[in-house]
Design a protein around this motif. Structure first.
Motif, PDB file in Angstrom:
ATOM      1  N   PRO A  56       0.308  -0.818   0.086  1.00 21.09           N
ATOM      2  CA  PRO A  56       0.386   0.464  -0.074  1.00 21.09           C
ATOM      3  C   PRO A  56       0.948   1.131  -0.126  1.00 21.09           C
ATOM      4  N   ASN A  57       0.510   2.328  -0.309  1.00 17.61           N
ATOM      5  CA  ASN A  57       1.452   3.636   0.187  1.00 17.61           C
ATOM      6  C   ASN A  57       1.948   4.179   1.153  1.00 17.61           C
ATOM      7  N   GLY A  58       2.837   4.140   0.724  1.00 21.09           N
ATOM      8  CA  GLY A  58       4.110   4.165   1.484  1.00 21.09           C
ATOM      9  C   GLY A  58       4.238   3.491   2.261  1.00 21.09           C
ATOM     10  N   ALA A  59       4.544   1.749   1.885  1.00 22.92           N
ATOM     11  CA  ALA A  59       5.125   1.088   2.244  1.00 22.92           C
ATOM     12  C   ALA A  59       6.869   0.960   2.236  1.00 22.92           C
ATOM     13  N   GLY A  60       6.934   1.709   0.778  1.00 17.70           N
ATOM     14  CA  GLY A  60       8.225   2.098   1.664  1.00 17.70           C
ATOM     15  C   GLY A  60       8.744   1.233  -0.210  1.00 17.70           C
ATOM     16  N   LYS A  61       7.943   1.061  -1.040  1.00 16.54           N
ATOM     17  CA  LYS A  61       8.641   0.864  -2.377  1.00 16.54           C
ATOM     18  C   LYS A  61       9.568   2.028  -2.979  1.00 16.54           C
ATOM     19  N   THR A  62       9.202   2.975  -3.245  1.00 11.67           N
ATOM     20  CA  THR A  62       9.826   3.954  -4.129  1.00 11.67           C
ATOM     21  C   THR A  62      11.355   4.200  -3.298  1.00 11.67           C
TER      22      THR A  62
END
Ligand code: ATP
Ligand code: MG
Length: 271
Positions: A56-62
């Motif tokens: 989800p958003n903010g998971a740390g992917k980027t």
């Protein structure tokens, strides 16, 4: 046509072979003040492998991608590309080692033509240094290589149009062309289908599917059907943490993933 020689400032890979993974991330962590954006993430991307990163958003992917590409220095852990430790190697040099990428937030030159954007990328002239060879040859060689790459992503007919005239989907295709023009040895794609219509997503899916299997791909994607349909393995993250890594079927069946994506219905999945 063969790609121009890679820049000689970086020595050739040593010990390269089928057994050497394209990417190894080991215990990667990143803290921003009190925020633990990424916590103890490890992954291996084998030669020719395609791996999805969901969450989800903010998971740390980027943030994970930025540590792999070199934009962000990890607080903990190590990154290896093609068998060498690159943790302390800056972005531009990692790009020259063979990292091609697209960005979550596009950074195209909107008033320039499609062809000129690819040419600039081919010269390594864009922020983020997505291209790793600098042309040893002529201007003509750069143009020919750029045209050939646009052809390969189905955008040749748009070569002389400005980016501003392109649809959102075509802009995403162009970004992939810009990542491909340097003949990358690994591709990092950060939400290439974000904001696209269903029809545009289908085109993009086909484009990614048809990329040469020799190029390993790490794909961040909110669209589950893309993330799971295009990849051999998938890693799910949440709040910086690892949730699960497995085949698309395993990840789809995972209880926590189901809760994240089905129970809570991540908003981007439905867009
Ligand atoms: N430069 C920064 N400074 C402070 N906090 C940051 C920075 N970059 C990211 N973060 C925080 O780190 C966490 C992870 O962000 P990141 O952008 O990596 O998530 P993401 O999984 O890519 O999310 P999205 O799906 O929305 O793109 C978030 O809490 C974010 O606010
Ligand atoms: Mg992101």
């Amino acid at each position: 046509m063969s790609a121009p020689a890679r820049e000689s400032a970086v020595p050739g890979p040593q010990g390269e072979g089928a057994a050497v993974p394209a990417l190894v991330a080991n215990g990667l962590g990143k803290s921003y003040g009190g925020v633990r954006a990424v916590d103890d993430i490890s992954l291996t991307l084998g030669a020719g492998e395609r791996m999805g990163v969901i969450g989800p958003n903010g998971a740390g992917k980027t943030t994970l991608f930025k540590m792999i590409a070199g934009d962000v220095a990890p607080t903990d852990g190590r990154v290896e590309l093609f068998g060498r430790d690159v943790t302390a190697v800056p972005t531009a040099r990692r790009a020259r080692l063979g990292v091609g990428r697209t960005f979550q937030v596009s950074n195209l030159f909107r008033e320039m033509t499609v062809l000129d954007n690819v040419r600039v990328a081919a010269r390594g002239g864009t922020a983020g240094a997505r291209v790793f060879w600098r042309p040893q040859g002529s201007r003509d060689q750069v143009t020919a290589r750029s045209r050939e790459t646009l052809e390969s992503v189905g955008l040749a007919y748009r070569s002389d149009d400005t980016v501003a005239a392109l649809s959102h989907g075509e802009q995403r295709q162009l970004e992939i062309a810009m990542a491909l023009v340097g003949d990358p040895r690994i591709l990092l794609l950060d939400e290439p289908a974000a904001g696209l219509s269903a029809a545009e997503r289908a085109t993009l899916r086909e484009l990614i599917e048809q990329l040469p299997r020799t190029i390993p791909i790490l794909l961040i994607e909110h669209d589950m059907s893309l993330a799971l349909g295009l990849t051999d393995r998938v890693m799910c993250m949440e709040n910086g943490h690892h949730v699960v890594t497995g085949t698309p079927a395993e990840v789809r069946a995972n209880e926590t993933v189901r809760e994240i994506y089905l129970g809570r219905r991540d908003r981007k999945e439905e867009s």
